[in-house]
Write a protein that holds these residues in place. Structure first.
Motif, mmCIF file in Angstrom:
data_model
loop_
_atom_site.group_PDB
_atom_site.id
_atom_site.type_symbol
_atom_site.label_atom_id
_atom_site.label_comp_id
_atom_site.label_asym_id
_atom_site.label_seq_id
_atom_site.Cartn_x
_atom_site.Cartn_y
_atom_site.Cartn_z
ATOM 1 N N SER A 285 -2.647 2.844 -11.333
ATOM 2 C CA SER A 285 -2.688 2.514 -9.904
ATOM 3 C C SER A 285 -3.475 3.557 -9.113
ATOM 4 O O SER A 285 -4.233 3.222 -8.198
ATOM 5 C CB SER A 285 -1.272 2.415 -9.329
ATOM 6 O OG SER A 285 -0.513 1.484 -10.062
ATOM 7 N N LEU A 286 -3.277 4.826 -9.459
ATOM 8 C CA LEU A 286 -3.990 5.883 -8.732
ATOM 9 C C LEU A 286 -5.484 5.855 -9.036
ATOM 10 O O LEU A 286 -6.309 6.270 -8.220
ATOM 11 C CB LEU A 286 -3.390 7.256 -9.041
ATOM 12 C CG LEU A 286 -1.979 7.487 -8.498
ATOM 13 C CD1 LEU A 286 -1.446 8.850 -8.917
ATOM 14 C CD2 LEU A 286 -1.933 7.356 -6.972
ATOM 15 N N GLU A 287 -5.810 5.332 -10.204
ATOM 16 C CA GLU A 287 -7.229 5.183 -10.562
ATOM 17 C C GLU A 287 -7.908 4.240 -9.554
ATOM 18 O O GLU A 287 -8.931 4.568 -8.973
ATOM 19 C CB GLU A 287 -7.307 4.610 -11.990
ATOM 20 C CG GLU A 287 -8.699 4.432 -12.549
ATOM 21 C CD GLU A 287 -9.297 5.747 -13.060
ATOM 22 O OE1 GLU A 287 -8.542 6.569 -13.616
ATOM 23 O OE2 GLU A 287 -10.520 5.934 -12.884
ATOM 24 N N PHE A 288 -7.288 3.068 -9.321
ATOM 25 C CA PHE A 288 -7.953 2.165 -8.369
ATOM 26 C C PHE A 288 -7.760 2.613 -6.923
ATOM 27 O O PHE A 288 -8.607 2.372 -6.072
ATOM 28 C CB PHE A 288 -7.593 0.684 -8.611
ATOM 29 C CG PHE A 288 -6.244 0.208 -8.143
ATOM 30 C CD1 PHE A 288 -5.950 0.077 -6.797
ATOM 31 C CD2 PHE A 288 -5.269 -0.155 -9.066
ATOM 32 C CE1 PHE A 288 -4.710 -0.395 -6.382
ATOM 33 C CE2 PHE A 288 -4.034 -0.621 -8.656
ATOM 34 C CZ PHE A 288 -3.748 -0.738 -7.300
ATOM 35 N N LEU A 289 -6.659 3.325 -6.652
ATOM 36 C CA LEU A 289 -6.485 3.831 -5.285
ATOM 37 C C LEU A 289 -7.554 4.897 -4.973
ATOM 38 O O LEU A 289 -8.066 4.970 -3.852
ATOM 39 C CB LEU A 289 -5.072 4.406 -5.110
ATOM 40 C CG LEU A 289 -4.659 4.701 -3.667
ATOM 41 C CD1 LEU A 289 -4.674 3.447 -2.808
ATOM 42 C CD2 LEU A 289 -3.274 5.347 -3.610
ATOM 43 N N THR A 290 -7.890 5.695 -5.977
ATOM 44 C CA THR A 290 -8.948 6.695 -5.808
ATOM 45 C C THR A 290 -10.268 5.998 -5.457
ATOM 46 O O THR A 290 -10.992 6.417 -4.550
ATOM 47 C CB THR A 290 -9.117 7.528 -7.110
ATOM 48 O OG1 THR A 290 -7.871 8.155 -7.394
ATOM 49 C CG2 THR A 290 -10.200 8.580 -6.971
ATOM 50 N N ARG A 291 -10.538 4.927 -6.182
ATOM 51 C CA ARG A 291 -11.770 4.166 -5.909
ATOM 52 C C ARG A 291 -11.737 3.576 -4.497
ATOM 53 O O ARG A 291 -12.698 3.699 -3.738
ATOM 54 C CB ARG A 291 -11.917 3.062 -6.973
ATOM 55 C CG ARG A 291 -13.132 2.174 -6.760
ATOM 56 C CD ARG A 291 -13.360 1.217 -7.918
ATOM 57 N NE ARG A 291 -12.251 0.324 -8.242
ATOM 58 C CZ ARG A 291 -11.911 -0.758 -7.528
ATOM 59 N NH1 ARG A 291 -12.573 -1.062 -6.431
ATOM 60 N NH2 ARG A 291 -10.897 -1.518 -7.896
ATOM 61 N N LEU A 292 -10.606 2.984 -4.131
ATOM 62 C CA LEU A 292 -10.489 2.390 -2.792
ATOM 63 C C LEU A 292 -10.619 3.461 -1.700
ATOM 64 O O LEU A 292 -11.256 3.248 -0.676
ATOM 65 C CB LEU A 292 -9.149 1.657 -2.639
ATOM 66 C CG LEU A 292 -8.965 0.399 -3.488
ATOM 67 C CD1 LEU A 292 -7.543 -0.154 -3.346
ATOM 68 C CD2 LEU A 292 -9.979 -0.669 -3.104
ATOM 69 N N GLY A 293 -10.001 4.605 -1.950
ATOM 70 C CA GLY A 293 -10.080 5.706 -0.992
ATOM 71 C C GLY A 293 -11.526 6.120 -0.755
ATOM 72 O O GLY A 293 -11.948 6.348 0.381
ATOM 73 N N LYS A 294 -12.291 6.201 -1.851
ATOM 74 C CA LYS A 294 -13.712 6.583 -1.732
ATOM 75 C C LYS A 294 -14.477 5.519 -0.962
ATOM 76 O O LYS A 294 -15.258 5.824 -0.057
ATOM 77 C CB LYS A 294 -14.323 6.753 -3.120
ATOM 78 C CG LYS A 294 -14.039 8.111 -3.700
ATOM 79 C CD LYS A 294 -14.992 8.421 -4.867
ATOM 80 C CE LYS A 294 -14.532 9.689 -5.575
ATOM 81 N NZ LYS A 294 -14.150 9.486 -6.962
ATOM 82 N N LYS A 298 -11.100 7.202 2.947
ATOM 83 C CA LYS A 298 -9.743 7.557 3.376
ATOM 84 C C LYS A 298 -9.128 8.528 2.380
ATOM 85 O O LYS A 298 -9.487 8.522 1.198
ATOM 86 C CB LYS A 298 -8.845 6.311 3.430
ATOM 87 C CG LYS A 298 -9.375 5.194 4.313
ATOM 88 C CD LYS A 298 -9.397 5.579 5.772
ATOM 89 C CE LYS A 298 -10.080 4.525 6.624
ATOM 90 N NZ LYS A 298 -10.292 4.986 8.009
ATOM 91 N N ILE A 299 -8.168 9.324 2.860
ATOM 92 C CA ILE A 299 -7.428 10.130 1.899
ATOM 93 C C ILE A 299 -6.339 9.259 1.273
ATOM 94 O O ILE A 299 -5.904 8.273 1.871
ATOM 95 C CB ILE A 299 -6.834 11.421 2.518
ATOM 96 C CG1 ILE A 299 -5.940 11.124 3.714
ATOM 97 C CG2 ILE A 299 -7.914 12.388 2.891
ATOM 98 C CD1 ILE A 299 -5.215 12.360 4.205
ATOM 99 N N PRO A 328 -7.092 12.634 -6.724
ATOM 100 C CA PRO A 328 -7.185 13.439 -5.486
ATOM 101 C C PRO A 328 -6.175 13.033 -4.421
ATOM 102 O O PRO A 328 -6.540 12.725 -3.285
ATOM 103 C CB PRO A 328 -8.629 13.162 -5.035
ATOM 104 C CG PRO A 328 -8.904 11.770 -5.511
ATOM 105 C CD PRO A 328 -8.149 11.601 -6.798
ATOM 106 N N ILE A 329 -4.887 13.015 -4.791
ATOM 107 C CA ILE A 329 -3.896 12.641 -3.779
ATOM 108 C C ILE A 329 -3.605 13.850 -2.882
ATOM 109 O O ILE A 329 -3.514 14.980 -3.350
ATOM 110 C CB ILE A 329 -2.585 12.085 -4.391
ATOM 111 C CG1 ILE A 329 -1.956 13.056 -5.392
ATOM 112 C CG2 ILE A 329 -2.818 10.728 -5.056
ATOM 113 C CD1 ILE A 329 -0.561 12.631 -5.846
#
Ligand code: BMA
Length: 370
Positions: A285-294, A298-299, A328-329
């Protein structure tokens, strides 16, 4: 070095890097955002704990107006306070003096100010009552609640009154110079589940987005709160498309978060499998959240996590940390240690059989406490 607060250093670095931190005209929102970004760029993760200064496992602040707020379950175990303090405002909308968890608002205000004074960050959650039935936030008996509070709905005026009370509280969060302190606000969370009246099956996408817009417009446009960072935090049971389906938009959101809990069974073998599965799912989940954040600039954050009662000896170091360490949370927040429910704890406390596992986690170079 030991006595130097890591977060203060990060804030200092941010102030040097970002010219905006130096000018008084810059909003609290921008300042806090810049500081969190600088912390992420430095590879750090702030550790947060819900309600930490207000109470802990088997203790609570007895004098909300005068207590010095030096006690903390986290500090009792590792010698430092959490860099992020979560505080809950549920039932403030009723106009009383205590939250749904019986924490006096006087204490919540003082804890928020103390946290900022110590160089830490504050995040507020809000589990308001069901405005249609008057029951709790968990009352999902009707799928007309959100519809009833939007413009034109029978409870619109009532709900706007609730926002006004919340805004009045926010307005009291001022430092010694009378300036509004910056903080993160995380309303309408875990929306991908259906256990709150604003959940997935309880309203349409349009209604959910309108609820966010209404909340944001009231606080920012009507009340002028330019010191709030807005956090979106669905439950971790979706893929990237599911996450974005009800994303309120780049204009509103500053922090893209996730709420993700480990659920374990009674026997050791199942526990082990459940913890391993959680680690893999969270990392995915954090893998795709990292992508979405970029993509959305957004942080990102793990806005709520934990394993209730911790009947697993190495949850911090073998379940949580491997899942978050490469992403990068900005922060990870574990939920509350209820003072009145001995089994309801998600953070460390002195005397708990597995406290050393948390100590190792808290001493990692990457993890920030204050
Ligand atoms: C839940 C539980 C409840 C609490 C609520 C709001 O997760 O901890 O006991 O009332 O959060 O803080």
């Amino acid at each position: 070095m030991k006595i130097v607060r890591k977060l203060s250093i990060i804030v200092l670095i941010a102030a040097m890097l970002a010219p905006s931190c130096k000018t008084e005209e810059v909003s609290g929102r921008t300042k806090l955002l810049d500081c969190l970004k600088a912390s992420v760029d430095a590879g750090k993760i702030l550790y947060g704990h819900q309600d930490d200064l207000c109470y802990g496992h088997a203790w609570k602040v007895e004098d909300p107006a005068a207590d010095e707020l030096i006690r903390s379950d986290v500090k009792d175990v590792c010698g430092k306070y959490p860099a992020m303090l979560g505080l809950e405002l549920g039932e403030i909308e009723l106009g009383g003096d205590k939250s749904l968890d019986a924490v006096p608002f006087v204490l919540i205000r003082r804890a928020a100010l103390k946290q900022v004074e110590r160089g830490g960050v504050v995040t507020f959650s809000w589990h308001p009552r069901n405005p249609l039935t008057g029951d709790t936030a968990w009352d999902v008996s009707s799928d007309q609640v959100v519809a009833s509070i939007l413009e034109g709905g029978e409870n619109h005026a009532k709900f706007m009154g609730w926002l006004q009370i919340l805004g009045d509280f926010f307005d009291t969060l001022r430092d010694a110079d009378g300036k509004r302190i910056p903080f993160i606000f995380r309303p309408w969370h875990e929306n991908t589940g259906s256990w709150f009246w604003w959940g997935q099956k309880l309203c349409t996408r349009e209604q959910y987005l309108a609820l966010w817009q209404l909340t944001f417009d009231y606080m920012v446009k009507e009340r002028g709160f330019d010191n709030i960072l807005w956090c979106f935090s669905p439950n971790m049971d979706v893929d990237a498309d599911g996450y974005m389906e009800r994303y309120p938009g780049d204009e509103i959101i500053d922090v893209m978060g996730f709420d993700a809990y480990t659920y374990v069974m009674e026997d050791a073998a199942t526990q082990d499998a459940a913890c391993k599965e959680f680690t893999a799912k969270l990392a995915w989940s954090l893998e795709f959240l990292t992508r979405l954040g970029k993509e959305h600039k957004k942080i990102i954050a793990l806005s709520e996590t934990g394993l209730e009662s911790f009947e697993y000896p190495t949850w911090w170091m073998e379940t949580l940390y491997p899942a978050i360490k490469d992403y990068p949370i900005a922060y990870v927040l574990t939920w509350r240690n209820a003072w009145d429910k001995p089994e309801h704890f998600f953070g460390p406390w002195k005397g708990f059989k597995y406290e050393d596992d948390f100590k190792i986690f808290a001493e990692l170079e990457q993890i920030v406490l204050i």
